[in-house]
Enzyme design. Sequence first.
Site, mmCIF file in Angstrom:
data_model
loop_
_atom_site.group_PDB
_atom_site.id
_atom_site.type_symbol
_atom_site.label_atom_id
_atom_site.label_comp_id
_atom_site.label_asym_id
_atom_site.label_seq_id
_atom_site.Cartn_x
_atom_site.Cartn_y
_atom_site.Cartn_z
ATOM 1 C CE LYS A 45 -2.095 -0.273 3.623
ATOM 2 N NZ LYS A 45 -2.690 -0.306 4.915
ATOM 3 N NE ARG A 71 -5.376 -0.958 9.629
ATOM 4 C CZ ARG A 71 -4.364 -0.317 9.069
ATOM 5 N NH1 ARG A 71 -4.492 0.926 8.694
ATOM 6 N NH2 ARG A 71 -3.228 -0.946 8.860
ATOM 7 N NE ARG A 115 5.670 -0.804 10.265
ATOM 8 C CZ ARG A 115 4.586 -0.610 9.537
ATOM 9 N NH1 ARG A 115 4.650 0.118 8.440
ATOM 10 N NH2 ARG A 115 3.435 -1.127 9.898
ATOM 11 N NE ARG A 174 0.698 -4.811 11.224
ATOM 12 C CZ ARG A 174 1.903 -4.910 10.671
ATOM 13 N NH1 ARG A 174 2.875 -5.518 11.305
ATOM 14 N NH2 ARG A 174 2.126 -4.408 9.489
HETATM 15 P P1 ATP Z 1 1.339 -1.406 5.418
HETATM 16 O O1 ATP Z 1 1.874 -2.785 5.310
HETATM 17 O O2 ATP Z 1 0.819 -0.881 4.140
HETATM 18 O O3 ATP Z 1 2.285 -0.466 6.106
HETATM 19 P P2 ATP Z 1 -0.015 -1.851 7.849
HETATM 20 O O4 ATP Z 1 -1.391 -2.371 8.072
HETATM 21 O O5 ATP Z 1 1.116 -2.698 8.252
HETATM 22 O O6 ATP Z 1 0.064 -1.481 6.349
HETATM 23 P P3 ATP Z 1 -0.197 0.930 8.783
HETATM 24 O O7 ATP Z 1 -1.324 1.310 7.917
HETATM 25 O O8 ATP Z 1 1.054 1.653 8.599
HETATM 26 O O9 ATP Z 1 0.243 -0.576 8.680
HETATM 27 O O10 ATP Z 1 -0.720 0.998 10.312
HETATM 28 C C1 ATP Z 1 0.100 0.590 11.379
HETATM 29 C C2 ATP Z 1 -0.719 0.432 12.641
HETATM 30 O O11 ATP Z 1 -1.348 1.687 12.991
HETATM 31 C C3 ATP Z 1 -1.882 -0.562 12.557
HETATM 32 O O12 ATP Z 1 -1.495 -1.887 12.778
HETATM 33 C C4 ATP Z 1 -2.820 -0.010 13.657
HETATM 34 O O13 ATP Z 1 -2.391 -0.382 14.949
HETATM 35 C C5 ATP Z 1 -2.658 1.491 13.529
HETATM 36 N N1 ATP Z 1 -3.665 2.069 12.607
HETATM 37 C C6 ATP Z 1 -3.425 2.662 11.411
HETATM 38 N N2 ATP Z 1 -4.563 3.060 10.832
HETATM 39 C C7 ATP Z 1 -5.561 2.721 11.669
HETATM 40 C C8 ATP Z 1 -6.977 2.840 11.641
HETATM 41 N N3 ATP Z 1 -7.622 3.398 10.605
HETATM 42 N N4 ATP Z 1 -7.684 2.371 12.695
HETATM 43 C C9 ATP Z 1 -7.083 1.808 13.739
HETATM 44 N N5 ATP Z 1 -5.759 1.657 13.838
HETATM 45 C C10 ATP Z 1 -4.992 2.097 12.827
HETATM 46 MG MG MG Z 2 1.378 1.673 5.745
#
Ligand code: ATP
Ligand code: MG
Length: 209
Positions: free
Chosen positions: A27, A102, A147, A158
Amino acid sequence: MPDRECLPVGRAYPVIVVLLSPPGSGKGTQCQRLVELLAVPHLSTGAMLRESVRAGSALGQLAAQYIEQGKLVPDHVMVTLVKDRLEAADCDGGCLLDGFPRTVHQAVALDEQLQTSGRSVDLVLELQVPLEELIRRLVERARQEGRQDDSAETVIRRMEVYEAETKPVLEYYRRRGNLASVDGVGTLDAVFSRIREQVSRYARSSADD
Ligand code: ATP
Ligand code: MG
């Protein structure tokens, strides 16, 4: 140069695009390209939260507990965070939402928020990547970027959260007819050209409206 030629001619902006896909689906990378194409600001809730964590703000301290465990930050916190960001002047011309909504609750709150200014989500893009491939990528990223939330245990958590909380959001938009799914396996260029194709298709269909 940002080019909006692929977007509907004669249609009033803003264009609000959501990119919704599992952790590790690429993403972040695709969003960087997509914001160039759409010429809109990039609203990544993951990046916003990580920034608050670094700054050590009250929000950051709260969010850190959830992020480290691979859990979602509570809806009301996220909804307020995004609401404030969406009200900023640079979002008048639309935006790309990355990592939000989300949960279905967040999606409903977003609709309500956008309605107050006569806007709505225009297009939702989903990157489809098989589970084994996602895990492989996340483990690799953990090695490269270190990370905190990329440990094996947190990655699994996740994924579970994605299945339980975020998959229903895809359904929510699919029913509304603005979901476009894209094969997320392949080179970055290959995936991006599929995304571009979906954006163009959307642009053509809304030009016909
Ligand atoms: P990517 O692999 O694209 O980075 P990701 O799901 O690993 O996606 P991020 O979108 O960067 O990670 O989000 C990291 C963390 O931040 C999530 O696991 C969650 O704890 C929190 N988070 C981010 N967006 C939201 C949201 N809309 N609602 C709740 N928690 C969120
Ligand atoms: Mg991200």
